[in-house]
Design an enzyme around this catalytic site. Sequence first.
Site, mmCIF file in Angstrom:
data_model
loop_
_atom_site.group_PDB
_atom_site.id
_atom_site.type_symbol
_atom_site.label_atom_id
_atom_site.label_comp_id
_atom_site.label_asym_id
_atom_site.label_seq_id
_atom_site.Cartn_x
_atom_site.Cartn_y
_atom_site.Cartn_z
ATOM 1 N N LYS A 1 -0.231 39.963 102.809
ATOM 2 C CA LYS A 1 -0.438 39.118 101.803
ATOM 3 C C LYS A 1 -1.203 39.816 100.500
ATOM 4 O O LYS A 1 -2.277 40.692 100.618
ATOM 5 C CB LYS A 1 -1.565 38.142 102.419
ATOM 6 C CG LYS A 1 -0.973 37.320 103.534
ATOM 7 C CD LYS A 1 -2.116 36.703 104.207
ATOM 8 C CE LYS A 1 -3.073 37.409 105.060
ATOM 9 N NZ LYS A 1 -4.036 36.635 105.921
ATOM 10 N N THR B 1 -11.405 28.579 98.454
ATOM 11 C CA THR B 1 -10.516 29.268 99.014
ATOM 12 C C THR B 1 -10.964 29.738 100.468
ATOM 13 O O THR B 1 -10.236 30.565 101.165
ATOM 14 C CB THR B 1 -9.794 30.412 98.281
ATOM 15 O OG1 THR B 1 -10.712 31.391 98.062
ATOM 16 C CG2 THR B 1 -8.933 30.103 97.154
ATOM 17 N N GLY C 1 -10.856 30.044 104.164
ATOM 18 C CA GLY C 1 -10.068 29.814 105.336
ATOM 19 C C GLY C 1 -8.464 29.936 105.103
ATOM 20 O O GLY C 1 -7.682 29.714 105.753
ATOM 21 N N THR C 2 -8.310 30.386 104.063
ATOM 22 C CA THR C 2 -6.762 30.604 103.609
ATOM 23 C C THR C 2 -6.025 31.448 104.394
ATOM 24 O O THR C 2 -4.974 31.049 104.878
ATOM 25 C CB THR C 2 -6.678 31.176 102.026
ATOM 26 O OG1 THR C 2 -7.525 32.407 101.958
ATOM 27 C CG2 THR C 2 -7.148 30.282 101.027
ATOM 28 N N GLY C 3 -6.693 32.663 104.897
ATOM 29 C CA GLY C 3 -5.758 33.581 105.844
ATOM 30 C C GLY C 3 -5.681 32.894 107.221
ATOM 31 O O GLY C 3 -4.635 32.840 107.660
ATOM 32 N N CYS C 4 -6.761 32.206 107.634
ATOM 33 C CA CYS C 4 -6.801 31.515 108.866
ATOM 34 C C CYS C 4 -5.693 30.410 108.893
ATOM 35 O O CYS C 4 -4.848 30.379 109.774
ATOM 36 C CB CYS C 4 -7.903 30.969 109.223
ATOM 37 S SG CYS C 4 -9.453 32.171 109.523
#
Length: 263
Positions: free
Chosen positions: A173, A204, A206-209
């Site tokens: 990412k 933003t 929690g975007t990766g989860c």
Amino acid sequence: MKNLLTIAGSDSSGGAGIQADLKTFAALGVYGMSVITAVTAQNTQGVERVEEISREMVKAQIDAVFNDIPVDAVKIGMVSNPEIIQQIALSLKDWKAINIVVDPVMVSKSGYHLLKPEAIETLKKELLPLARVVTPNLPEVKAMLGWEVTDEERMESAAQEIFSLGLESVLIKGGHLEGAANDLLFDGKDLTWFKSPRLNKKNTHGTGCTLSAAIAAHLALGYDLMTAVEKSKSYLSGAIEHSFPLGHGVGPVHHFYRFFKEL
């Protein structure tokens, strides 16, 4: 109904971790189950405290789910220490788990180390090779490889080096670079860029989860990896676009934006 399992830490503020994964699963029309690896005391301003769940209890949770319910995909997030990582790897191999997506959560946005430094090698050797795809961000790439990614050319080099650890595929990412938020998928043959503009949004958390959980959901629904990534990035972009302020720090993305009126 497809059944998905998330193995990760709990976020008391509800924006990331287990809570974000379960919201993502529900929003995408799959049934969510969970194995909690750690309990965190956190809010929109950062992580204040972490207590790990015992290796034995992690195993018991995994066994309880697989012994009773078919699991169509597994998303793995925060795993914190070598003992928990080893147990997860053993259990998933024993149960012949499929469609495993690993989001190697290492450091929170506020700088709290969620994966102990001594656990990085265990993660690389025992858990990452089980995954259908691994989804590190650039700080996590640096932690795994020991060098910093500063541009898209180095992202390509990093993807190939991480793949050489014995992976099936890796999605790096690129949101920490300047400019557009472009991600890179490498499956050992092709380097595929997923281009997307940077959204000017503060909230933003929690975007990766959310992205990794969405990929797992789309894989369980039968999409190939490329399509799963495309659909998941589209879903996440909408969740970021409709994110909202909460508390005094970085608020969460809106997992259910497709079902709510704009806030």
